[in-house]
Design an enzyme around this catalytic site. Structure first.
Site, short mmCIF file in Angstrom:
data_model
loop_
_atom_site.label_atom_id
_atom_site.label_comp_id
_atom_site.label_asym_id
_atom_site.label_seq_id
_atom_site.Cartn_x
_atom_site.Cartn_y
_atom_site.Cartn_z
N LYS A 60 0.82 -1.22 0.00
CA LYS A 60 0.00 0.00 0.00
C LYS A 60 0.85 1.27 0.00
CE LYS A 60 -4.44 -1.62 1.65
NZ LYS A 60 -5.55 -1.44 2.61
N LYS A 99 -6.45 -11.37 -8.72
CA LYS A 99 -7.65 -11.57 -7.92
C LYS A 99 -8.75 -10.60 -8.40
CE LYS A 99 -8.57 -11.12 -3.08
NZ LYS A 99 -8.07 -10.96 -1.72
N LYS A 141 -12.49 -5.01 -6.44
CA LYS A 141 -13.40 -3.88 -6.60
C LYS A 141 -12.68 -2.63 -7.09
CE LYS A 141 -13.11 -3.90 -1.59
NZ LYS A 141 -13.74 -4.33 -0.37
#
Ligand code: TRP
Length: 335
Positions: free
Chosen positions: A118, A200, A203
């Site tokens: 991140k 994966k 969203k």
């Protein structure tokens, strides 16, 4: 004769309201959460405090938090059976997080792969909360003396850290926390992107054809499956050389309750077109009642409010018990 009433084991899990939920969240987590309700005392929370470790638009965050809670219910989490609440409604999450952060080493947090990922992704906002994110997560879990935490593989490192911190605390201050274990679901379908099946399903995929939203209407679902990436040979079988077909088979199997091999057998010899249509229809049929229930809930604000108010109340009282113990152990003066 004295009867021993066995307490059900406690489960805690949650999702961040950082985007629309997908078929991946549903098959990988929510369906599992629903299945656990009978055998465990389940607490499912909307992790809005974790969400602000990356920039959020406040109005959007408020809207999505409510939608995530409603999607939990729409997917089959029964508010009569499980405790549903917003993380920010229980102040003890932040309180315990502080105590635990004083019992967590910088070095441990520096090793977290999610933090590293991140930080790369949000290089302009590497805030202290992003760094201490796993401590807040440990607080979420330890506050409720949780036995089991259903999570995906990407969260196992955080559970390991939670266990280390809890064991260390118990060692220094005396027995305080239940040591939680990760719960890996039996099916635990790992759903990949329909466009880049190496990744994966997410969203945050910039290409909406890559994921199926939990609330996508039937036509959209079928269209997205028609466009799903496959390969140039025409064989319907799972295999490392066939990530697209394998993903579609996995999805079909998870939705219908069949095994991947059974699914492959069912479509053997058929064309990709027919296969993709069938997968699309099966997924649309599975998600139709979820969307319908969601729409009903959207019209019943008072009901939804009563659920999360009650959830916050129960969660707060369980959390308060742990906090009293913790404050006493660390030497804070009782009030
Ligand atoms: N970090 C989890 C995720 O991104 C969300 C989360 C926060 C969580 N606190 C938790 C999951 C406690 C399980 C238990 O998926």
């Amino acid at each position: 004769m004295e009867q021993t009433v066995e307490r059900k084991k406690r489960i805690f899990s949650g999702m961040q309201p950082s985007g629309a939920l997908t078929l991946g969240n549903y098959l990988g987590a929510l369906k599992n959460w629903v299945a656990l309700q009978n055998d465990y005392e389940c607490m499912y929370s909307v992790m809005n405090m974790h969400a602000i470790t990356v920039r959020q638009d406040p109005a959007e965050l408020r809207k999505r938090s409510m939608e995530v809670l409603m999607q939990y219910i729409a997917c089959g989490i029964d508010p009569e059976q499980s405790i549903l609440f917003f993380q920010s409604h229980v102040a003890a999450h932040a309180e315990l997080s502080w105590i635990l952060s004083c019992n967590t080493q910088m070095g441990e947090l520096s090793r977290m792969t999610q933090f590293k990922d991140k930080s790369k992704k949000h290089a302009d906002n590497i805030n202290a909360g992003l760094f201490t994110y796993p401590v807040l997560m440990a607080a979420d879990i330890l506050l409720y003396q949780t036995d089991l935490v259903p999570v995906g593989n990407d969260q196992l490192q955080h559970i390991e850290l939670t266990r280390d911190v809890a064991e260390r605390f118990n060692f220094h201050y005396g027995e305080t926390f239940t040591i939680p274990e990760p719960y890996i679901g039996k099916a635990g379908a790992r759903v990949m992107s329909l466009q880049t099946p190496e990744n994966k399903m997410s969203k945050s995929d910039p290409n909406p054809n890559g994921y199926i939203g939990l609330l996508d209407p039937e036509e959209v679902i079928i269209k997205k499956f028609k466009r799903a990436v496959t390969d140039s040979d025409a064989e319907i079988r799972p295999g490392a050389d066939k990530p697209g077909i394998t993903n579609l088979l996995t999805i079909y199997a998870a939705v219908t309750g069949k095994t991947v091999d059974e699914a492959a057998k069912e479509f053997a010899g058929q064309g990709y077109g027919t296969f993709k249509q069938a997968v699309g229809e099966a997924v649309a049929a599975e998600l139709a009642p979820v969307r319908q229930r969601f729409e009903e809930l959207s019209k019943d604000k008072a009901y939804v409010e009563s659920i999360y108010e009650k959830g916050a109340e129960i969660a707060s009282s369980i959390a308060a018990r742990t906090m009293r113990k913790v404050y006493k152990k660390v030497g804070f003066i009782a009030r």
